[in-house]
Design an enzyme around this catalytic site. Structure first.
Site, PDB file in Angstrom:
ATOM      1  N   CYS A   1      60.351 153.059  38.539  1.00 32.93           N
ATOM      2  CA  CYS A   1      59.081 152.830  39.254  1.00 32.93           C
ATOM      3  C   CYS A   1      58.068 152.065  38.404  1.00 32.93           C
ATOM      4  CB  CYS A   1      58.409 154.146  39.628  1.00 32.93           C
ATOM      5  SG  CYS A   1      59.434 155.275  40.513  1.00 32.93           S
TER       6      CYS A   1
HETATM    7  N1  LIG Z   1      59.147 153.250  43.010  1.00 29.69           N
HETATM    8  C1  LIG Z   1      58.646 154.448  43.027  1.00 29.69           C
HETATM    9  N2  LIG Z   1      59.415 155.455  43.317  1.00 29.69           N
HETATM   10  N3  LIG Z   1      57.354 154.596  42.806  1.00 29.69           N
HETATM   11  C2  LIG Z   1      56.687 155.837  42.709  1.00 29.69           C
HETATM   12  C3  LIG Z   1      55.299 155.757  43.193  1.00 29.69           C
HETATM   13  C4  LIG Z   1      54.481 156.973  42.922  1.00 29.69           C
HETATM   14  C5  LIG Z   1      53.090 156.870  43.428  1.00 29.69           C
HETATM   15  N4  LIG Z   1      52.242 157.908  42.932  1.00 29.69           N
HETATM   16  C6  LIG Z   1      53.063 156.891  44.940  1.00 29.69           C
HETATM   17  O1  LIG Z   1      53.088 157.959  45.492  1.00 29.69           O
HETATM   18  O2  LIG Z   1      53.024 155.883  45.582  1.00 29.69           O
END
Ligand SMILES: NC(=[NH2+])NCCC[C@H](N)C(=O)O
Length: 423
Positions: free
Chosen positions: A414
């Site tokens: 991420c």
């Molecule tokens: N590619 C990922 N899994 N990104 C995680 C994103 C986390 C972020 N806090 C959201 O909820 O959007």
């Protein structure tokens, strides 16, 4: 070789964009963290140390690492960039119609560096007043009713997860319309970088979405047109062999998978999109939190989700506007078929430990690893059961600390937006 392009999930990673925790994360409080999609507030200095460690591990292995704040500052110095950034960020929709002009003027008064800081970190009323005319109070109900310490422009702490706001698919990039309002402005900042930073301006690549060229002359990008059609990069994986995997998830709608597929087919960029259906749930918000690649023929999966998920292959139909959609017998079967690996030869490593440990490690991004080259991945040290299994499967696991950076629910996958990766 082109300067940018991502041709697989595991080929050698050569260039990557990341975001070091900064002001935007200092803005998180117990009362706003929910809306800002964080599960806790962070000790920012510690998060910076962890992030620096991550960057150091990548640099040690020859990856060229670019930081969003640096890229944005430099992009904002290009003629036209500042105006584009400000006009796309400050609209009746974000600050109310009465304040648009004064807030835009205030941002115009900032240096490129300060503007980048506030486009990412948000701006409180008190901060804005240092740059704004006093008449802001007279005309704007928003300014009059916002306390000094509250935000006129929101902070964007999820810039940390550079994977999501844009994603490269082979020779082009998609600037993603994101699902939650609290993330949508990230795409404006990232759009400024791709449109105006000299490094990207001088490079040759396609914009898959929105359909726009470099710079202000092709300006179809409009945050307010973002409707139900959301897509986030955590759901999107260019796995090689002219195939893309896309999760249909909490964040990515089937409508948008169709839009992007059609565009990639029209441009002759790919032959097959494998869409995989995920339960719309925070812990499985993107495909990459339950499934990532570790080697050419090795993946890590969270079995509770991947074992039962439905998958569909989308291919170009007999006419340009028609798509052929067929249900696959299994997601992993479709993936191995696309990779040209026999399904029995695909090495599938599940989250480590018993059911409880698996659930805990999936939550802590145990399945969210990023490959630096085939068989070499970065993972959080806290996921001890999973990391041990990856090692037993022959994977070289580079461990980093993720106590603070992990609180937003994301791991190495991420926190990286690959810009150049080998097939
Ligand atoms: N590619 C990922 N899994 N990104 C995680 C994103 C986390 C972020 N806090 C959201 O909820 O959007």
């Amino acid at each position: 070789m082109n300067a940018f392009g991502v041709h697989s999930e595991v080929g050698r990673l050569r260039k990557v964009m990341v975001h070091r925790p900064d002001l935007s994360l200092k803005r998180l409080t117990p009362s706003n963290r929910d809306e800002l999609l964080f599960d806790d507030v962070l000790w920012v200095e510690q998060a910076q140390r962890e992030h620096d460690q991550f960057v150091a591990e990548m640099r040690k292995r020859g990856v060229e690492v670019f930081h969003v704040h640096d890229l944005l500052t430099k992009a904002l110095k290009t003629p036209g960039a500042r105006q584009w950034a400000i006009s796309h960020t400050v609209s009746p929709y974000t600050v109310g119609p009465a304040a648009v002009e004064s807030v835009q003027r205030a941002l115009e008064n900032m240096s490129a560096e300060a503007l980048a800081t506030h486009l990412i970190g948000g701006v409180t009323r008190a901060e804005l007043m240092q740059y704004a005319d006093r008449d802001l109070f007279v005309h704007s109900l928003v300014a009059s009713t916002t306390p000094d310490s509250a935000f006129i422009l929101p902070p964007l702490p999820n810039h940390l997860f550079t994977r999501d706001s844009s994603c490269w698919l082979y020779g082009g990039v998609s600037l993603n319309p994101m699902f939650w309002p609290s993330r949508q402005l990230e795409t404006v900042n990232i759009g400024v970088i791709y449109r105006f930073h000299p490094m990207f301006r001088e490079a040759k690549f396609d914009f898959w979405y929105p359909d726009a060229g470099h710079g202000e002359e092709h300006d179809e990008f409009d945050i307010q047109s973002f409707g139900r059609s959301a897509i986030e990069g955590g759901d999107v994986m260019p796995i090689g062999n002219r195939t893309v995997l896309i999760g249909v998830s909490e964040r990515t709608t089937a409508q948008m998978v169709e839009v992007l597929s059609r565009r990639l087919f029209e441009k002759g960029a790919v032959d097959r999109v494998i869409a995989v259906e995920l339960e719309k749930k925070r812990s499985y918000m993107h495909l990459d939190v339950v499934f990532t690649f570790m080697d050419r023929d090795a993946v890590t999966i969270y079995p509770k989700v991947i074992d039962t998920t439905k998958a569909f292959s989308i291919r170009p139909g007999h006419k340009p506007w028609v798509l052929d959609v067929t249900e696959e017998r299994s997601f992993l079967g479709a993936v191995s078929d696309a990779l040209g690996v026999k399904q029995k030869d695909l090495r599938v490593v599940t989250t480590g430990g018993d059911a409880a440990q698996q659930e805990r490690e999936q939550w802590d991004s145990g399945n969210n690893v990023v490959a630096l080259s085939p068989g070499v991945v970065v993972a959080y040290s806290k996921n001890v059961y999973s990391n041990q299994k990856y090692r037993e499967a022959g994977i070289d696991v580079v461990e980093i600390d993720g106590f603070e950076v992990g609180k937003g629910r994301g791991g190495g996958h991420c926190m990286t937006c690959p810009l150049l990766r080998d097939p």
